[in-house]
Design a protein around this motif. Structure first.
Motif, PDB file in Angstrom:
ATOM      1  N   ARG A 168      57.471  25.870  45.430  1.00 55.71           N
ATOM      2  CA  ARG A 168      57.019  24.676  44.720  1.00 55.71           C
ATOM      3  C   ARG A 168      57.723  24.601  43.364  1.00 55.71           C
ATOM      4  N   PRO A 169      58.885  23.966  43.300  1.00 54.55           N
ATOM      5  CA  PRO A 169      59.587  23.845  42.012  1.00 54.55           C
ATOM      6  C   PRO A 169      58.750  23.073  40.994  1.00 54.55           C
ATOM      7  N   VAL A 170      58.889  23.443  39.735  1.00 53.38           N
ATOM      8  CA  VAL A 170      58.152  22.780  38.663  1.00 53.38           C
ATOM      9  C   VAL A 170      58.982  21.616  38.124  1.00 53.38           C
ATOM     10  N   VAL A 171      58.474  20.406  38.273  1.00 55.85           N
ATOM     11  CA  VAL A 171      59.118  19.197  37.758  1.00 55.85           C
ATOM     12  C   VAL A 171      58.168  18.570  36.740  1.00 55.85           C
ATOM     13  N   THR A 172      58.495  18.720  35.488  1.00 53.54           N
ATOM     14  CA  THR A 172      57.589  18.234  34.437  1.00 53.54           C
ATOM     15  C   THR A 172      57.648  16.717  34.275  1.00 53.54           C
ATOM     16  N   PRO A 239      59.520  20.298  46.959  1.00 55.20           N
ATOM     17  CA  PRO A 239      58.937  21.517  47.547  1.00 55.20           C
ATOM     18  C   PRO A 239      59.675  21.944  48.813  1.00 55.20           C
ATOM     19  N   LEU A 240      59.660  23.251  49.080  1.00 56.13           N
ATOM     20  CA  LEU A 240      60.465  23.806  50.167  1.00 56.13           C
ATOM     21  C   LEU A 240      60.098  23.207  51.523  1.00 56.13           C
ATOM     22  N   LYS A 241      58.805  23.074  51.802  1.00 56.94           N
ATOM     23  CA  LYS A 241      58.397  22.548  53.106  1.00 56.94           C
ATOM     24  C   LYS A 241      58.885  21.115  53.304  1.00 56.94           C
ATOM     25  N   VAL A 242      58.784  20.295  52.266  1.00 51.53           N
ATOM     26  CA  VAL A 242      59.259  18.906  52.359  1.00 51.53           C
ATOM     27  C   VAL A 242      60.778  18.878  52.459  1.00 51.53           C
TER      28      VAL A 242
END
Length: 325
Positions: A168-172, A239-242
């Motif tokens: 889950r990458p953090v995108v501010t 996110p990785l799954k998406v």
């Protein structure tokens, strides 16, 4: 079991479509594709190719990579088939897996249409250009394609070795382009039992990267799953799954565009296509069962080593050095 049967049926239909569309070229294939046809019966290479692709399908599932990225360098390096025919079937191999998985991923809301469509427009357009460029370079000298393919495969192996996907990458903050295109959404995470919201950043750079991805996919017939996921996940913050699900859906558009170029030029033939698609399909189903007891991390490193060797062999073959046989 029902899902496996549906996937089997979908891939079998694709194989039959390839067979019927390619039948007028079967005589040409027998004469041109297999250089050692004079010393082997016509059924020898299809059987060997089927067994080879069965093993390849198992390895691809356990290593978490697409069958296309393994298929093209290994088959072009170890089988006496023309590089154009291998690249054409390589796209069909990647397309078979995408068509089997795509509908289910869309139903589960993992593959995102808003994200896929602008990316697919760019990647499919440039995959057509890449396919035309690849066939042109091959008509000048097939060794050019072999060397370029080898360099690309070595690059892919390096990418697989060093890239570490983020769950889950953090995108501010979402950028203006991502906001204008509506590149955001939410999905239900069964493992965490929660809804996960996401949005993109660095969208312009990501879309630009898909120009290169589409070119390489069309030129070498590799599919593009090896590049789609890192660009979506690491660069754009999806996110990785998406990323994985959308990448799989993207292949059904990108590879179709490039595959028609190869098919129109007579580069998709039943002698190679049918045993390859059916073998990889069955191998993938078997790989899913073995995955429960195997150690995927070790298999992944094994595949990376194989890719390095296949890439170096393609370079060696294209340059005519004869170092790797």
């Amino acid at each position: 079991m029902l899902n496996n049967a549906i996937r089997f049926t979908s891939c079998l239909r694709l194989s039959l479509i390839v067979l019927f569309l390619s039948c007028p070229l079967a005589a040409y294939a027998t004469e041109q594709v297999v250089s050692s046809a004079a010393t082997k019966p016509w059924w020898f290479w299809p059987i060997v190719l089927f067994v080879f692709c069965l093993v390849l399908g198992v390895l691809a599932v356990m290593a978490g990579v697409g069958g296309g990225v393994l298929y093209v360098p290994l088959v072009s390096g170890f089988f006496p088939f023309g590089i154009d025919f291998v690249r054409g079937v390589g796209l069909m191999v990647a397309l078979a897996g995408a068509l089997a998985a795509g509908p289910g991923l869309l139903r589960r809301n993992l593959a995102n249409l808003r994200l896929a469509l602008p990316v697919a427009l760019i990647a499919s357009t440039f995959s057509i250009i890449g396919a035309m460029l690849g066939l042109y370079l091959s008509s000048l000298n097939p060794d050019i394609i072999q060397v370029c393919l080898g360099g690309t495969i070595v690059g892919i192996a390096t990418l697989l070795l060093f890239s570490k996907n983020t769950e889950r990458p953090v995108v501010t903050k979402q950028d203006a382009i991502g906001l204008a295109l509506g590149l955001s959404g939410a999905y239900w995470d069964d493992g965490a039992r929660e809804s996960v919201e996401w949005k993109t950043h660095r969208t312009l750079l990501g879309l630009f990267m898909f120009i290169l991805v589409g070119m390489l996919a069309g030129m070498f017939g590799l599919g593009a799953g090896w590049a789609n996921v890192p660009v979506l996940n690491l660069l754009m913050g999806v996110p990785l799954k998406v990323s994985v699900a959308t990448s799989k859906f993207l292949l059904s558009i990108t590879d179709t565009s490039a595959a028609w170029i190869y098919m129109n030029n007579g580069c998709v033939l039943p002698l190679i296509g049918v045993p390859s698609i059916v073998g990889l399909m069955l191998g993938s189903l078997l790989g899913v069962k073995i995955l429960a007891v195997a150690k995927p991390k070790m298999i992944r490193y094994l595949v990376i080593v194989v890719l390095f060797f296949a890439g170096l062999k393609a370079i060696d073959k294209g340059l005519g050095l004869g170092i790797l046989g």
